[in-house]
Design a protein around this motif. Structure first.
Motif, PDB file in Angstrom:
ATOM      1  N   PRO A   7       0.764  -1.162  -0.062  1.00  0.00           N
ATOM      2  CA  PRO A   7       0.055  -0.098   0.011  1.00  0.00           C
ATOM      3  C   PRO A   7       1.077   1.267  -0.059  1.00  0.00           C
ATOM      4  O   PRO A   7       1.882   1.236   0.536  1.00  0.00           O
ATOM      5  CB  PRO A   7      -0.600  -0.086   1.355  1.00  0.00           C
ATOM      6  N   ALA A   8       0.399   2.443  -0.874  1.00  0.00           N
ATOM      7  CA  ALA A   8       0.923   3.677  -0.700  1.00  0.00           C
ATOM      8  C   ALA A   8       0.965   4.390   0.527  1.00  0.00           C
ATOM      9  O   ALA A   8       1.711   5.290   0.749  1.00  0.00           O
ATOM     10  CB  ALA A   8       0.650   4.295  -1.977  1.00  0.00           C
ATOM     11  N   ALA A  13      -3.734   0.997   3.343  1.00  0.00           N
ATOM     12  CA  ALA A  13      -3.381  -0.229   4.284  1.00  0.00           C
ATOM     13  C   ALA A  13      -4.264  -0.521   5.039  1.00  0.00           C
ATOM     14  O   ALA A  13      -4.447  -1.840   5.597  1.00  0.00           O
ATOM     15  CB  ALA A  13      -2.172   0.334   4.988  1.00  0.00           C
ATOM     16  N   THR A  14      -5.309   0.174   5.540  1.00  0.00           N
ATOM     17  CA  THR A  14      -6.381  -0.007   6.615  1.00  0.00           C
ATOM     18  C   THR A  14      -7.437  -0.357   6.068  1.00  0.00           C
ATOM     19  O   THR A  14      -8.251  -0.826   6.754  1.00  0.00           O
ATOM     20  CB  THR A  14      -6.197   0.942   7.800  1.00  0.00           C
ATOM     21  N   PHE A  15      -7.590   0.327   4.835  1.00  0.00           N
ATOM     22  CA  PHE A  15      -8.971   0.298   4.206  1.00  0.00           C
ATOM     23  C   PHE A  15      -9.125  -1.071   3.361  1.00  0.00           C
ATOM     24  O   PHE A  15     -10.332  -1.853   3.540  1.00  0.00           O
ATOM     25  CB  PHE A  15      -9.133   1.202   3.036  1.00  0.00           C
ATOM     26  N   ASN A  22      -1.967  -4.097  10.693  1.00  0.00           N
ATOM     27  CA  ASN A  22      -1.710  -3.502  11.887  1.00  0.00           C
ATOM     28  C   ASN A  22      -0.465  -2.371  11.745  1.00  0.00           C
ATOM     29  O   ASN A  22       0.239  -2.380  10.956  1.00  0.00           O
ATOM     30  CB  ASN A  22      -0.698  -4.530  12.739  1.00  0.00           C
ATOM     31  N   LEU A  23      -0.797  -1.384  12.449  1.00  0.00           N
ATOM     32  CA  LEU A  23       0.182  -0.211  12.551  1.00  0.00           C
ATOM     33  C   LEU A  23       0.655   0.084  13.772  1.00  0.00           C
ATOM     34  O   LEU A  23      -0.166   0.403  14.676  1.00  0.00           O
ATOM     35  CB  LEU A  23      -0.606   0.942  11.690  1.00  0.00           C
ATOM     36  N   VAL A  24       2.273   0.141  13.993  1.00  0.00           N
ATOM     37  CA  VAL A  24       2.546   0.310  15.246  1.00  0.00           C
ATOM     38  C   VAL A  24       3.561   1.428  15.190  1.00  0.00           C
ATOM     39  O   VAL A  24       4.576   1.598  14.330  1.00  0.00           O
ATOM     40  CB  VAL A  24       3.444  -1.094  15.728  1.00  0.00           C
ATOM     41  N   PRO A  25       3.186   2.605  15.979  1.00  0.00           N
ATOM     42  CA  PRO A  25       4.227   3.716  16.075  1.00  0.00           C
ATOM     43  C   PRO A  25       5.410   3.497  16.607  1.00  0.00           C
ATOM     44  O   PRO A  25       5.766   2.720  17.444  1.00  0.00           O
ATOM     45  CB  PRO A  25       3.415   4.603  17.173  1.00  0.00           C
ATOM     46  N   ARG A  34       0.509  -7.298   7.884  1.00  0.00           N
ATOM     47  CA  ARG A  34      -0.857  -7.854   7.756  1.00  0.00           C
ATOM     48  C   ARG A  34      -0.932  -8.931   8.825  1.00  0.00           C
ATOM     49  O   ARG A  34       0.112  -9.692   9.328  1.00  0.00           O
ATOM     50  CB  ARG A  34      -1.060  -8.532   6.360  1.00  0.00           C
ATOM     51  N   PRO A  35      -2.069  -9.049   9.437  1.00  0.00           N
ATOM     52  CA  PRO A  35      -2.371  -9.921  10.458  1.00  0.00           C
ATOM     53  C   PRO A  35      -2.070 -11.464  10.069  1.00  0.00           C
ATOM     54  O   PRO A  35      -1.403 -12.186  11.023  1.00  0.00           O
ATOM     55  CB  PRO A  35      -3.908  -9.789  10.726  1.00  0.00           C
TER      56      PRO A  35
END
Length: 122
Positions: A7-8, A13-15, A22-25, A34-35
């Protein structure tokens, strides 16, 4: 498949995908995976270790969705792992289990703009 795998930005990525990426700061970036790429460590020959404090497990068809808080890869963040029926590692809610993601399955984004960036050292 290309949009799903690469994903750009974080919107895409979340849609696309269920559960979403999953997005981790981490230090002004977001580490994405991805899960289905977050697996018990014995199923990932070499990868980035992600301890997962498991809160809940859902059984959906042949998959197990494992919900919990990931640590070490960035800020402690709630994530989901999607385990196929071929992964028979016993997982128990209320315990921390070692999971991992292969390096090439990680995606990186700028936390402010959401745009895809080069890899960040973990």
């Amino acid at each position: 498949m290309e949009i799903y795998d690469d994903p750009a930005d974080t919107f895409v990525a979340t849609f696309i995908g269920s559960p979403p990426m999953n997005l981790v700061p981490r230090d002004g970036h977001l580490v994405g995976f991805r899960p289905e790429h977050l697996l018990p460590v014995e199923n990932v020959p070499s990868g980035v270790a992600v301890p997962l404090a498991v809160d809940r497990i859902e059984y959906l068809s042949g998959d197990r969705h494992v919900y919990g808080t990931a640590s070490r890869i960035g800020e402690d963040t709630r994530v989901v792992a999607r385990l196929p029926s071929t992964v028979d590692t016993p997982i128990t809610a209320g315990e921390t289990h070692e999971f991992a993601v292969r390096h090439e399955k990680l995606r990186f984004f700028d936390a402010e703009s959401g745009l895809r960036t080069e890899a960040v050292r973990l």
